[in-house]
Design a protein around this motif. Structure first.
Motif, PDB file in Angstrom:
ATOM      1  N   ASP A  90       0.740  -1.425  -0.001  1.00 11.38           N
ATOM      2  CA  ASP A  90      -0.113   0.377   0.089  1.00 11.38           C
ATOM      3  C   ASP A  90       0.622   1.371  -0.289  1.00 11.38           C
ATOM      4  N   THR A  91       2.019   0.961   0.078  1.00  8.82           N
ATOM      5  CA  THR A  91       2.995   2.370  -0.244  1.00  8.82           C
ATOM      6  C   THR A  91       2.327   2.726  -0.990  1.00  8.82           C
ATOM      7  N   ALA A  92       2.730   4.459  -1.215  1.00  9.01           N
ATOM      8  CA  ALA A  92       2.436   4.775  -2.425  1.00  9.01           C
ATOM      9  C   ALA A  92       2.284   6.293  -1.896  1.00  9.01           C
ATOM     10  N   VAL A  93       2.725   7.329  -3.112  1.00 14.02           N
ATOM     11  CA  VAL A  93       1.513   8.787  -2.724  1.00 14.02           C
ATOM     12  C   VAL A  93       0.509   8.185  -3.511  1.00 14.02           C
ATOM     13  N   TYR A  94      -1.024   9.040  -2.225  1.00 15.59           N
ATOM     14  CA  TYR A  94      -2.438   9.609  -2.149  1.00 15.59           C
ATOM     15  C   TYR A  94      -3.125  10.079  -3.045  1.00 15.59           C
ATOM     16  N   TYR A  95      -3.305  10.363  -4.209  1.00 15.07           N
ATOM     17  CA  TYR A  95      -3.724  11.990  -4.296  1.00 15.07           C
ATOM     18  C   TYR A  95      -5.248  11.126  -4.597  1.00 15.07           C
ATOM     19  N   CYS A  96      -5.472  12.948  -4.678  1.00 17.22           N
ATOM     20  CA  CYS A  96      -7.405  12.717  -4.202  1.00 17.22           C
ATOM     21  C   CYS A  96      -7.097  13.969  -5.975  1.00 17.22           C
ATOM     22  N   ASN A  97      -9.118  12.946  -6.228  1.00 20.66           N
ATOM     23  CA  ASN A  97      -9.211  13.060  -8.215  1.00 20.66           C
ATOM     24  C   ASN A  97     -10.573  14.054  -7.974  1.00 20.66           C
ATOM     25  N   THR A  98     -10.867  14.807  -9.003  1.00 20.85           N
ATOM     26  CA  THR A  98     -12.401  14.619  -8.983  1.00 20.85           C
ATOM     27  C   THR A  98     -12.155  15.027 -10.800  1.00 20.85           C
ATOM     28  N   ARG A  99     -13.463  15.148 -11.715  1.00 19.83           N
ATOM     29  CA  ARG A  99     -13.487  15.349 -12.849  1.00 19.83           C
ATOM     30  C   ARG A  99     -14.755  16.473 -12.915  1.00 19.83           C
ATOM     31  N   ILE A 100     -15.046  17.361 -13.654  1.00 22.30           N
ATOM     32  CA  ILE A 100     -15.447  18.267 -13.563  1.00 22.30           C
ATOM     33  C   ILE A 100     -15.949  19.118 -15.393  1.00 22.30           C
ATOM     34  N   PHE A 101     -16.799  18.910 -15.639  1.00 24.93           N
ATOM     35  CA  PHE A 101     -17.581  18.821 -16.948  1.00 24.93           C
ATOM     36  C   PHE A 101     -17.265  20.362 -17.358  1.00 24.93           C
ATOM     37  N   ARG A 102     -16.969  20.910 -17.772  1.00 24.83           N
ATOM     38  CA  ARG A 102     -16.301  22.724 -18.203  1.00 24.83           C
ATOM     39  C   ARG A 102     -17.084  22.624 -19.824  1.00 24.83           C
ATOM     40  N   VAL A 103     -17.313  23.746 -19.847  1.00 25.27           N
ATOM     41  CA  VAL A 103     -17.945  24.501 -21.217  1.00 25.27           C
ATOM     42  C   VAL A 103     -17.271  24.552 -22.614  1.00 25.27           C
ATOM     43  N   GLY A 104     -17.161  24.297 -22.715  1.00 26.49           N
ATOM     44  CA  GLY A 104     -15.639  23.864 -24.204  1.00 26.49           C
ATOM     45  C   GLY A 104     -14.580  23.809 -23.320  1.00 26.49           C
ATOM     46  N   SER A 105     -14.191  23.036 -22.812  1.00 23.99           N
ATOM     47  CA  SER A 105     -13.584  21.830 -22.600  1.00 23.99           C
ATOM     48  C   SER A 105     -13.363  21.069 -22.229  1.00 23.99           C
ATOM     49  N   GLY A 106     -14.784  20.492 -21.957  1.00 23.26           N
ATOM     50  CA  GLY A 106     -15.126  18.917 -21.723  1.00 23.26           C
ATOM     51  C   GLY A 106     -14.646  18.451 -19.650  1.00 23.26           C
ATOM     52  N   TYR A 107     -14.494  17.451 -19.512  1.00 23.03           N
ATOM     53  CA  TYR A 107     -14.270  16.649 -18.398  1.00 23.03           C
ATOM     54  C   TYR A 107     -12.615  16.922 -18.083  1.00 23.03           C
ATOM     55  N   VAL A 108     -12.979  18.209 -16.793  1.00 21.36           N
ATOM     56  CA  VAL A 108     -11.536  18.512 -16.440  1.00 21.36           C
ATOM     57  C   VAL A 108     -11.079  17.489 -15.316  1.00 21.36           C
ATOM     58  N   ASN A 109      -9.876  17.347 -15.444  1.00 21.04           N
ATOM     59  CA  ASN A 109      -9.719  16.371 -14.364  1.00 21.04           C
ATOM     60  C   ASN A 109      -8.862  17.311 -13.362  1.00 21.04           C
ATOM     61  N   TYR A 110      -8.750  17.446 -11.797  1.00 20.35           N
ATOM     62  CA  TYR A 110      -8.550  18.332 -11.089  1.00 20.35           C
ATOM     63  C   TYR A 110      -7.518  17.066  -9.954  1.00 20.35           C
ATOM     64  N   TRP A 111      -6.908  17.380  -9.579  1.00 20.68           N
ATOM     65  CA  TRP A 111      -5.753  16.461  -8.350  1.00 20.68           C
ATOM     66  C   TRP A 111      -5.763  17.665  -7.280  1.00 20.68           C
ATOM     67  N   GLY A 112      -5.228  16.985  -6.498  1.00 17.57           N
ATOM     68  CA  GLY A 112      -4.213  17.734  -5.530  1.00 17.57           C
ATOM     69  C   GLY A 112      -2.944  17.530  -5.356  1.00 17.57           C
ATOM     70  N   GLN A 113      -2.616  17.474  -4.444  1.00 19.79           N
ATOM     71  CA  GLN A 113      -0.788  17.570  -4.320  1.00 19.79           C
ATOM     72  C   GLN A 113       0.120  16.237  -4.055  1.00 19.79           C
ATOM     73  N   GLY A 114      -1.073  15.546  -3.614  1.00 22.27           N
ATOM     74  CA  GLY A 114      -0.511  14.342  -3.084  1.00 22.27           C
ATOM     75  C   GLY A 114       0.128  14.133  -1.711  1.00 22.27           C
ATOM     76  N   THR A 115      -0.464  12.957  -0.751  1.00 23.35           N
ATOM     77  CA  THR A 115       0.196  12.939   0.891  1.00 23.35           C
ATOM     78  C   THR A 115       0.947  11.715   0.557  1.00 23.35           C
ATOM     79  N   GLN A 116       1.809  11.066   0.777  1.00 25.19           N
ATOM     80  CA  GLN A 116       2.773   9.599   1.498  1.00 25.19           C
ATOM     81  C   GLN A 116       2.096   9.456   2.386  1.00 25.19           C
ATOM     82  N   VAL A 117       2.153   7.653   1.803  1.00 24.84           N
ATOM     83  CA  VAL A 117       1.896   7.083   2.968  1.00 24.84           C
ATOM     84  C   VAL A 117       3.288   6.129   2.306  1.00 24.84           C
TER      85      VAL A 117
END
Length: 121
Positions: A90-117
């Motif tokens: 399970d050792t890894a950098v863990y990231y939070c993600n969401t995908r939001i639909f933006r008019v003109g861009s489609g789905y955009v992925n957003y990421w956090g900076q990550g936290t080390q486990v």
């Protein structure tokens, strides 16, 4: 703007527990699917757990099912990942993600900076 800030990572022994937090801002995280990903050294980033909007339906990677639990606190605009029975793999950098639909861009992925486990004896 959309921001995701992870916290709660650290060093833990095999079999131990950690709870990760993802504080969201700039959008209502309760109305979008939220996913925890992880990336181990030399490996591709992989999805770990998702909580879907409104229905609170969840899904998990096979490798963590039964050990990890994803949840959210809409009042705090925060998503959590409770990890129990941690294993070396399970050792890894863990990231939070969401995908939001933006008019003109489609789905955009957003990421956090990550936290080390790190799981180590």
């Amino acid at each position: 703007q959309v921001q995701l800030v992870e916290s709660g990572g650290g060093l833990v022994q095999p079999g131990g527990s950690l709870r990760l937090s993802c504080a969201a801002s700039g959008f209502d995280s309760g109305t979008y699917p939220m996913t925890w990903y992880r990336q181990a050294p030399g490996k591709e980033r992989e999805p770990v757990a998702t909580i879907f909007s409104n229905t609170e339906t969840t899904s998990y990677a096979v490798s963590v099912k039964g050990r990890f639990t994803i949840s959210r606190d809409n009042a705090k605009n925060t998503v959590f990942l409770q990890m129990r029975g941690l294993k070396l793999e399970d050792t890894a950098v863990y990231y939070c993600n969401t995908r939001i639909f933006r008019v003109g861009s489609g789905y955009v992925n957003y990421w956090g900076q990550g936290t080390q486990v790190t799981v180590s004896s």
